[in-house]
Design a protein around this motif. Structure first.
Motif, PDB file in Angstrom:
ATOM      1  N   GLY A  17       0.848  -1.198   0.000  1.00 21.05           N
ATOM      2  CA  GLY A  17       0.000   0.000   0.000  1.00 21.05           C
ATOM      3  C   GLY A  17       0.876   1.238   0.000  1.00 21.05           C
ATOM      4  O   GLY A  17       1.872   1.306  -0.716  1.00 21.05           O
ATOM      5  N   GLU A  18       0.523   2.170   0.861  1.00 18.61           N
ATOM      6  CA  GLU A  18       1.289   3.415   0.979  1.00 18.61           C
ATOM      7  C   GLU A  18       2.692   3.091   1.521  1.00 18.61           C
ATOM      8  O   GLU A  18       2.827   2.300   2.456  1.00 18.61           O
ATOM      9  CB  GLU A  18       0.533   4.297   1.978  1.00 18.61           C
ATOM     10  N   ILE A  19       3.723   3.652   0.905  1.00 23.18           N
ATOM     11  CA  ILE A  19       5.086   3.368   1.377  1.00 23.18           C
ATOM     12  C   ILE A  19       5.368   4.198   2.625  1.00 23.18           C
ATOM     13  O   ILE A  19       5.211   5.423   2.611  1.00 23.18           O
ATOM     14  CB  ILE A  19       6.127   3.688   0.280  1.00 23.18           C
ATOM     15  N   ILE A  20       5.708   3.517   3.714  1.00 24.42           N
ATOM     16  CA  ILE A  20       6.060   4.275   4.922  1.00 24.42           C
ATOM     17  C   ILE A  20       7.370   3.740   5.486  1.00 24.42           C
ATOM     18  O   ILE A  20       7.731   2.584   5.285  1.00 24.42           O
ATOM     19  CB  ILE A  20       4.967   4.214   6.009  1.00 24.42           C
ATOM     20  N   CYS A  21       8.062   4.605   6.188  1.00 23.78           N
ATOM     21  CA  CYS A  21       9.367   4.232   6.725  1.00 23.78           C
ATOM     22  C   CYS A  21       9.391   4.540   8.230  1.00 23.78           C
ATOM     23  O   CYS A  21       9.881   5.584   8.648  1.00 23.78           O
ATOM     24  CB  CYS A  21      10.446   5.030   5.987  1.00 23.78           C
ATOM     25  N   PRO A  22       8.814   3.619   9.042  1.00 20.52           N
ATOM     26  CA  PRO A  22       8.724   3.905  10.476  1.00 20.52           C
ATOM     27  C   PRO A  22      10.082   3.853  11.197  1.00 20.52           C
ATOM     28  O   PRO A  22      10.226   4.436  12.269  1.00 20.52           O
ATOM     29  CB  PRO A  22       7.783   2.828  11.011  1.00 20.52           C
ATOM     30  N   VAL A  23      11.039   3.138  10.597  1.00 19.66           N
ATOM     31  CA  VAL A  23      12.379   3.071  11.203  1.00 19.66           C
ATOM     32  C   VAL A  23      13.360   3.594  10.155  1.00 19.66           C
ATOM     33  O   VAL A  23      13.561   2.978   9.115  1.00 19.66           O
ATOM     34  CB  VAL A  23      12.712   1.620  11.633  1.00 19.66           C
ATOM     35  N   ASP A  24      13.936   4.751  10.425  1.00 20.64           N
ATOM     36  CA  ASP A  24      14.653   5.465   9.367  1.00 20.64           C
ATOM     37  C   ASP A  24      16.059   5.896   9.825  1.00 20.64           C
ATOM     38  O   ASP A  24      16.373   7.084   9.888  1.00 20.64           O
ATOM     39  CB  ASP A  24      13.819   6.691   8.962  1.00 20.64           C
TER      40      ASP A  24
END
Ligand SMILES: Nc1ncnc2c1ncn2[C@@H]1O[C@H](COP(=O)(O)OP(=O)(O)O)[C@@H](O)[C@H]1O
Ligand SMILES: [Mg+2]
Length: 242
Positions: free
Chosen positions: A30-37
């Motif tokens: 789905g939507e690309i998310i980066c919770p650990v960056d």
């Protein structure tokens, strides 16, 4: 009043128990998310680390990564000097079974096994994967000792659903601790418990740093977070010291 103290003198390791170097994790469904960056962290024997932060920010994702249950996109995660990315699935399973205790909200008990059998299970897994062979009597003794600690010595043959919510949660914690893991990962272990049961859970966790292990706990409970010797808040994909 419960005091979880750091005690770095109990066991001397010449490496951190756990180390994260610039770890990145992106979800692409789905939507690309980066919770650990780009999380970096050093966790020594005797540490009690608390991780705070709003819901959906990536705290559970981080614990899954540390526990080798999720693969990082980049960066390094070392547990007891072993790089999780460079070992086989089989060795990762052994590492999880022997060195890491998981207390996750989704951690279910085996509903078809008795309280005693649930507690004995991790010890049987250790027997399967390591040279240390605990005999039946040793396992029994450890299980009995934990049941006493939990105050449910008379409920060994009960099924999990026959316990109260608070007793069940303590059983989940005891099942994670009975093998004396180096690293205990606890994801909001007290958030759905009242003050009494929350403090009973914390009493079980309290000896982990004291015996030279390390406790990494996601919590919204300020009372417990304030007792951590390293306190972090997660935001924008990184950990900021508090
Ligand atoms: N398996 C997954 N696939 C896609 N997105 C996920 C997955 N797991 C978690 N997320 C998303 O990643 C973000 C961080 O989730 P999580 O680590 O559970 O946060 P927290 O524990 O801080 O509440 C949330 O937006 C969540 O919806
Ligand atoms: Mg979470």
């Amino acid at each position: 009043m419960i005091n979880v103290t750091a005690n770095r003198d109990v066991i001397k390791f010449n490496h951190p128990l756990c180390e994260l170097k610039n770890v990145v994790k992106t979800y692409k469904s789905g939507e690309i998310i980066c919770p650990v960056d780009g999380v970096s962290l050093r966790c020594e024997a005797g540490d009690f680390i608390s991780i705070e932060g709003p819901s959906g920010i990536g705290k559970s994702t981080l614990l899954y990564l540390v526990g080798g249950l999720l693969q990082a996109d980049s960066g390094e995660i070392l547990v007891d000097a072993t790089n999780l990315q460079s070992i086989s699935e089989h060795d990762l399973t052994i590492l999880r079974a022997t060195k890491i205790g998981f207390i996750f909200q989704e951690t279910n008990l085996f509903q078809a096994l008795t309280v005693g059998e649930n507690l004995a299970f991790p010890l049987k897994i250790i027997n399967k994967y390591t040279k240390t062979k605990l005999g039946k009597a040793d396992i029994n003794q450890k299980v009995e000792a934990y049941l006493e600690k939990l105050g449910i010595g008379d409920r060994r043959d009960f099924l999990p659903h026959q316990l109260s919510v608070g007793q069940r949660r303590r059983l989940v914690v005891a099942r994670a601790l009975i093998k004396e893991p180096l690293l205990v990962l606890a994801d909001e272990p007290t958030n759905d418990l009242d003050d009494f049961w929350a403090s009973e859970v914390i009493k079980l966790l309290q000896p982990v740093p004291a015996r030279g292990g390390a406790l990494m706990m996601v919590t919204h409970n300020m009372l417990w977070a304030e007792r951590a010797n390293c306190r972090y808040t997660m935001s924008h994909g990184i950990l900021a010291p508090k």
